[in-house]
Each structure stands twice: as structure tokens, then as C-alpha cells.
Scaffold this active site. Structure first.
Site, PDB file in Angstrom:
ATOM      1  N   ARG A 167      23.231  37.396   8.220  1.00  0.00           N
ATOM      2  CA  ARG A 167      23.056  37.417   9.675  1.00  0.00           C
ATOM      3  C   ARG A 167      22.391  38.683  10.196  1.00  0.00           C
ATOM      4  NH1 ARG A 167      28.674  34.596  11.669  1.00  0.00           N
ATOM      5  NH2 ARG A 167      28.107  32.480  11.045  1.00  0.00           N
ATOM      6  N   ASP A 182      31.657  37.954  14.542  1.00  0.00           N
ATOM      7  CA  ASP A 182      30.963  36.673  14.660  1.00  0.00           C
ATOM      8  C   ASP A 182      30.041  36.601  15.867  1.00  0.00           C
ATOM      9  OD1 ASP A 182      31.835  35.387  12.369  1.00  0.00           O
ATOM     10  OD2 ASP A 182      33.654  34.622  13.315  1.00  0.00           O
TER      11      ASP A 182
END
Length: 441
Positions: A353, A322
Site C-alpha cells: 500500500r 488501514d
């Protein structure tokens, strides 16, 4: 009109002590486990973000009473079989992959079909990776396009254990099967690629029937049926993923120092610290403690002018999954070419991402070479952005928003960053802390 933040100045030097919000992974797991406990569980420092309030709304739909007070939350569990299943039940996981995936493991015995829905971003994410293993328990699923939300789960009375090989390094997949195994007579065995272990630690702390053998490249987990869960009073440690933004901001700023209090430094979560220290960041832990199975500590960070590139070891990926977007910002200022590989899992998040990491760097003037699962970043220690940059249309991924804020404050330029409401899913207090650091009195 989306709420837009404009930043046109670098942050000045600061010396501060801050607190960040409660850990999201632990907050959601506490809500779900407390809903099945006997009696009243109480939590302080529960993260009151949209992801966690969605978890609270979900258990309330299942008949669990919740009381929210100013400084704590109470959940009145009704026991392991205490859910009040109703016909035509619909649960909205909103933006939370953790909630959407984990709760399915607890619903495999529902006598009525339950529909799970989510927002636009969550509805694009892969739920087949959860439905496939849970089907082996005996539950059935109907998914949109055979992989997406909305989905419907059909529970079974005749659940059976099975052997599951989790090879993605996904704590959500692993935890969903662990939760399912709690419902099933016999032993469910999981051979899991290394990933976050919050679920296992919480179950061990609660003295539930779980056994974990840590091997070099995987964990072997055995779960037996749970008959009873004790109420859990918990002061949630603060979130290292939220802290990462301020760790990177301080590392990239001039003559700054920061202390972040009471952070969850679980070994499966500190990949970001390990990676940044290898790149030359000045980070140390203070006041280390063990709290209900989890490690916590204060984190001290000092600025540095000397950052070096990294060929990031794959074994560190799951512990930093993350945080890679902000890690990429450090690579942008490091001397040399940094290489991050085997990161296809990044594109299973709220937005693609890995693509967004490259896009932000390219907008800043940093050269990258990307594949579907890797990125090379050509660092520039003298990078100084002097142009207009617009960040929008990123599926309201809170980490894209926060990374863009850190980039603007660290490298300069005039940034127009859309959808500031995205932080409500995980870190509503983010901009307040940023403003506190900017106003260095």
C-alpha cells in the site's frame, strides 16, 4: 474483462446522513468467539462481506451450525472444545488476513493437520509472523517458502504458555497469541506494541481470564486458559475504516456536510480522526456511548478550504494503519510537505500500500519521495487533475480501489478504475453510498 468504474466529474456539494457497514474487525472476532461459546449467539449489523462469510464458512467446516437471517446471524456454539476436527480439513481464508491469522490461534490443539489456504493476495502475505509465536505453544507449521500460504498446522496435546514480545504493532499477531493462550493451561504473557485492542475488550466484556496493563509505549497482557464462553448477543457498531473514505471525501469537497451514524470510535482506531484534525479537517463526535466495552459515536464532517501539512507522529500509525491511503489524499491538497514515517507495516497488507499510495499521487501530478517505510508528500492546495488515469493490477486491494474513487471525485480528471469487485471483501455497499452522495436531492 474486469469490472471497471469510469469517473470523469467531481462530486457536487451535498448535505447527507449515512450509515456504513458493520465493523469488519469486530464481525470476524464475533464469529470466531461465538463459535466457541456455549449456546446461541446472535448479531445484528454483521458485515456481510467476503472476509466475514469466509469466517462463517471456516467455523462451519469445524462443525459449528450457523443460521443467516435477513437482519441477523445466529451461531450455535458447542463450547470451548466444541470444534469437530476431521482428517484432511482445508480452510480457505480467501482475502482475509484477520481470519487467516486469528483462527490459527484457535487451532493449535487440532489432533489432525489442517491446511489453510487463501487467494492470490493473501498467499503473498507473511504468515511466519504468526507461525513463529504459535510454535512456542507447541504447535508446528509447514509453510510455503517458510513464510506463505498455503500452510499446514499440526496441533499438540502438550501445549505450554510462553512470554511473547510483539514489536510490530500488529493486532493480528497479538490476537492470534491471545486466542492461543485461551487454549493453554497457565499464563501466557504478551508485551505488545500499541495496536487495536478489540480482542482484549471483547474478552473483558465476556469476563474471560485476561488482564491488561496499559503502559506508555506498550500493553502487558496476561491470558489464562478459558473453560467457558457465554453466548454473545451483539449489535456490531459500524466501521470507522469504511467511514474514512467518506470523511475524506467530505473534507475535500466544496460546501458539503455529512453525518455518519453509529461508528466504532475505539481509541485504538481513531488515528485517522486525530491526523485529519491536526491537518485542519472539521470533524466532531456526537452522541458518544459505551457499548459492550467499545466506544461508539456519530461523526459529523464539514468541508474545509484550509488544510495544512503534517509531520505525522509515529505513535498515531497503528491507529490509522488501514486509512493511510486516503489520508495521503488530504496531504495532496494540504499546504506544505507532509511526512509519514515508520510505515513498513503498510506493505504487509493486501497490496504494497505504501507503493500504491505514492503511485496514485504521482498519477495525479503530486510529487512524492518514498523509502521502504516512509513517504513525503508535496501538497498542492490548488490541485485540479485534467488527464486520464488508469488504476489496475493492484492485487484487488479494496482500499486501493476505494481510495482511487475518492481521488477521482475530489480532484477531477477521467479515471478508469479496474476490479470494482474488490470491495466485496470488506465493503460491498461502498458504491451504493457513493451514488447516494452524488444524487443529492
Amino acid at each position: 474483462m474486469t469490472k471497471t468504474i469510469i469517473i470523469d466529474k467531481k462530486i457536487k456539494n451535498y448535505n447527507k446522513i449515512i450509515n456504513v457497514s458493520g465493523d469488519k474487525s469486530l464481525s470476524i472476532r464475533w464469529v470466531l468467539l461465538s463459535s466457541l461459546a456455549d449456546g446461541t449467539s446472535r448479531a445484528k449489523n454483521l458485515l456481510m462481506s467476503e472476509d466475514v462469510t469466509a469466517a462463517i464458512a471456516a467455523i462451519k467446516k469445524l462443525g459449528i451450525k450457523v443460521n443467516l437471517h435477513k437482519n441477523f446471524c445466529e451461531i450455535h456454539g458447542r463450547g470451548i472444545n466444541g470444534y469437530n476436527y476431521k482428517k484432511n480439513l482445508k480452510i480457505n481464508a480467501k482475502n482475509s488476513g484477520t481470519l487467516g491469522r486469528l483462527i490459527l490461534g484457535l487451532l493449535i490443539n487440532t489432533p489432525y493437520p489442517i491446511k489453510l489456504i487463501g487467494d492470490k493476495s493473501l498467499s503473498k502475505r507473511d504468515f511466519k509472523r504468526i507461525s513463529d509465536p504459535l510454535t512456542k505453544f507447541g504447535a508446528k507449521f509447514k509453510l510455503k517458502k517458510n513464510r506463505n500460504l498455503p500452510l499446514t498446522i499440526y496441533g499438540s496435546k502438550n501445549l505450554k504458555p510462553f512470554y511473547y514480545e510483539e514489536d510490530k504493532g500488529s493486532a493480528q499477531c497479538k490476537s492470534a497469541v491471545i486466542f492461543g493462550g485461551m487454549r493453554v493451561k497457565g499464563s501466557t504473557i504478551i508485551k505488545a506494541k500499541k495496536s487495536r485492542n478489540h480482542t482484549e475488550l471483547l474478552l473483558k466484556h465476556l469476563k474471560l481470564p485476561i488482564n491488561v496493563k496499559n503502559k506508555k509505549n506498550y500493553d502487558l497482557i496476561k491470558v489464562n486458559q478459558v473453560k467457558k464462553i457465554q453466548a454473545l448477543n451483539y449489535e456490531i457498531p459500524s466501521d470507522i475504516s469504511s467511514s474514512a473514505f467518506f470523511i475524506v471525501l467530505t473534507t475535500l469537497s466544496k460546501n458539503s456536510k455529512l453525518l455518519i451514524k453509529n461508528i466504532n470510535v475505539n481509541q485504538s482506531r481513531i488515528g485517522v480522526i486525530t491526523i485529519l484534525k491536526k491537518m485542519g479537517a472539521k470533524i466532531i463526535f456526537k452522541n458518544k456511548k459505551i457499548y459492550k466495552g467499545e466506544k461508539k459515536a456519530d461523526i459529523q464532517i464539514k468541508s474545509t478550504n484550509s488544510l495544512k501539512a503534517i509531520n505525522c507522529p509515529i505513535k498515531l500509525n497503528s491507529g490509522a494503519i488501514d486509512e493511510f491511503l486516503v489520508i495521503f489524499l488530504v496531504a495532496a491538497k494540504a499546504k506544505g510537505i507532509s511526512y509519514f514515517k515508520d510505515l513498513a507495516e503498510l506493505n504487509q497488507k493486501e497490496s504494497p500500500r505504501l507503493e500504491w499510495g505514492a503511485k496514485i499521487l504521482n498519477k495525479m501530478g503530486i510529487k512524492t519521495i518514498t523509502t521502504k517505510s516512509s513517504i513525503k508528500i508535496f501538497g498542492n492546495p490548488n490541485l485540479d487533475v485534467n488527464k486520464n488515469i488508469i488504476i489496475k493490477d493492484y492485487l484487488k486491494d479494496h482500499r486501493v480501489f476505494m481510495t482511487s474513487i475518492i481521488a477521482a471525485l475530489s480532484f477531477g480528471g477521467k479515471w478508469r478504475i479496474h476490479d470494482s469487485d474488490s470491495i466485496k471483501t470488506s465493503f460491498p455497499n461502498f458504491l451504493n453510498i457513493i451514488n447516494d452522495l452524488k444524487n443529492n436531492d
